[in-house]
Scaffold this motif. Structure first.
Motif, short mmCIF file in Angstrom:
data_model
loop_
_atom_site.label_atom_id
_atom_site.label_comp_id
_atom_site.label_asym_id
_atom_site.label_seq_id
_atom_site.Cartn_x
_atom_site.Cartn_y
_atom_site.Cartn_z
N ALA A 146 0.84 -1.20 0.00
CA ALA A 146 0.00 0.00 0.00
C ALA A 146 0.87 1.25 0.00
CB ALA A 146 -0.92 -0.01 1.22
N TYR A 147 1.97 1.20 0.73
CA TYR A 147 2.88 2.35 0.78
C TYR A 147 3.48 2.62 -0.60
CZ TYR A 147 6.92 5.23 1.93
OH TYR A 147 7.86 6.24 1.97
N THR A 152 0.93 3.93 -3.05
CA THR A 152 0.62 5.34 -2.83
C THR A 152 1.74 6.23 -3.36
OG1 THR A 152 -0.62 4.74 -0.83
CG2 THR A 152 0.02 7.06 -1.08
N GLU A 196 1.26 6.35 -7.08
CA GLU A 196 0.06 7.10 -7.43
C GLU A 196 0.28 8.60 -7.26
OE1 GLU A 196 -4.45 7.86 -5.70
OE2 GLU A 196 -3.23 6.19 -4.92
N ARG A 197 0.85 9.00 -6.12
CA ARG A 197 1.00 10.42 -5.81
C ARG A 197 2.22 11.06 -6.48
NH1 ARG A 197 -3.64 12.72 -4.01
NH2 ARG A 197 -4.73 11.25 -2.64
N GLY A 208 6.06 11.25 -3.81
CA GLY A 208 5.05 10.27 -3.42
C GLY A 208 5.16 9.87 -1.96
N SER A 221 3.25 12.17 0.46
CA SER A 221 1.81 11.88 0.51
C SER A 221 1.54 10.56 1.23
CB SER A 221 1.22 11.84 -0.90
OG SER A 221 1.33 13.09 -1.53
N ALA A 222 2.37 9.55 0.94
CA ALA A 222 2.18 8.25 1.59
C ALA A 222 2.36 8.36 3.10
CB ALA A 222 3.16 7.24 1.01
N ARG A 280 -0.85 9.78 4.51
CA ARG A 280 -1.98 8.86 4.39
C ARG A 280 -1.88 7.68 5.33
NH1 ARG A 280 -4.39 7.27 -1.48
NH2 ARG A 280 -5.58 9.16 -1.88
#
Length: 363
Positions: free
Chosen positions: A55-56, A59, A62-63, A321, A324-325, A328
């Motif tokens: 997930a990290y 993210t 993605e970011r 990224g 942001s990770a 989140r």
């Protein structure tokens, strides 16, 4: 002994088919292996923190890469990193460990942040930007003068002197921000702010700073100079064997000072690009510490400018990224630096094992 003789003797024989394939496989393994190992080890640390590593990393991608805003921020982040990579390539190829890039970067940034708003009131925007870039490079080069002279004429280890000058440079920059260069109109210690219209222009209607063009031109120019010119050959000969360079008639002290000036000048220009393209001012105690972070990227690239561009881009994705990770998933903000540190350790271990392997083959 002539320079041409040194070049001929240093040249490696052209490899055959299988040997060439083996060399390429080794290079790829020595490059991608440490990256994969660092990501796996970092994922294990995330698991101990109760965070899903997949997930990290998802993210981060993605970011930092897949979203339009994130991609623009990633490309903008590359600008100072490319200049710092060019700075390190010049030094490392010449056998010089300029580890003072953070001090050179910060002093260049602070000086430009103080001078930029004043120059903008009396000069056209284009002239202000050119003068600021030159000023940042000049300040960075000047800050390297003492380590350069000590290495060139006294043989003092530049690792120690450049690290000491970084410590002094960071402290001196903070003093300048809080005292001589402080904006009297603000309560928070910072320099005057360069207005957006007087900064480096954006590219193609995006938020991407044109500083990335400066960084790309610099690193490509450095690569071509170091690999395709007589001057670059002289620097590589000095780095490979200073004694042989002296016998070839090269002025080693002068070339040493020149390497420091070019390397530190590029680091100072990186600070200027960061201010002119993104920050606009410098606040007290600001120090992104980009230079030491770029060191493992340059080693992964094997001092190749074009490969360094790729690794700088990947690190920028991880950096943007990762911010942001961290927000989140509740990961510490400095975890990106932890990944870089793990990468550096794994890279050093891989180089050691590869060196042992080659020694066994020779014996």
């Amino acid at each position: 002994m002539s320079l041409e003789t040194l070049e001929t003797s240093a040249a490696e024989p052209a490899p055959g088919g299988s040997a060439e394939r083996g060399a390429w496989i080794r290079v790829i393994a020595m490059t991608l292996g440490p990256i994969a190992a660092a990501l796996v080890l970092s994922g294990a640390i995330l698991l101990t923190l109760g965070v899903d590593p997949l997930a990290y990393y998802a993210t981060v991608l993605e970011r930092g890469l897949l979203s339009p805003y994130g991609l623009q921020a990633t490309v903008t982040r590359m600008a100072p990193l490319l200049l710092l990579a060019a700075s390190l390539i010049v030094a490392f190829r010449a056998g010089i460990w300029n580890l003072g890039g953070d001090g050179q970067f910060l002093l260049g940034a602070v000086t430009v942040a103080a001078a930029g708003p004043l120059l903008a009131t009396v000069a056209p925007v284009w002239l202000t930007l050119v003068l600021c870039l030159v000023l940042g490079a000049a300040v960075g080069a000047a800050w390297s003068l003492l380590p350069a002279l000590l290495r060139a004429y006294q043989g003092v280890n530049e690792i120690i002197t450049t690290l000491m000058m970084t410590f002094l440079g960071v402290s001196f920059a903070n003093v300048l921000v809080k005292l001589a260069f402080r904006d009297p109109a603000t309560t928070v210690p910072q320099t005057r702010t360069l207005v957006v219209d007087d900064r480096l222009p954006r590219l193609f209607g995006t938020t991407i700073s044109s500083g990335v063009i400066i960084g790309l031109v610099a690193i490509v120019a450095v690569h071509l100079v170091m690999t395709r010119t007589a001057f670059g050959l002289k620097l590589r000969v000095v780095g490979a064997n200073a004694t042989a360079a002296i016998h070839a008639g090269l002025n080693v002290p002068r070339l040493t000072v020149a390497v420091f000036a070019i390397s530190a000048g590029l680091a100072g220009m990186a600070g200027a690009v960061e201010i002119l393209g993104v920050q606009g001012n410098v606040r007290a105690d600001w120090n992104p510490a980009y230079s030491l972070t770029v060191v493992p990227l340059v080693f992964l690239a094997r001092f190749n400018g074009f490969a360094a561009i790729v690794f700088v881009f990947l690190f920028s994705v991880l950096s943007i990224g990762g911010e942001s990770a961290a927000r989140r998933l509740g990961v510490p903000n400095f975890f990106t630096l932890a990944i870089v540190a793990i990468l550096l350790i794994v890279l050093a271990l891989a180089e050691y094992l590869d060196q042992r392997r080659r020694e066994r083959i020779r014996s």
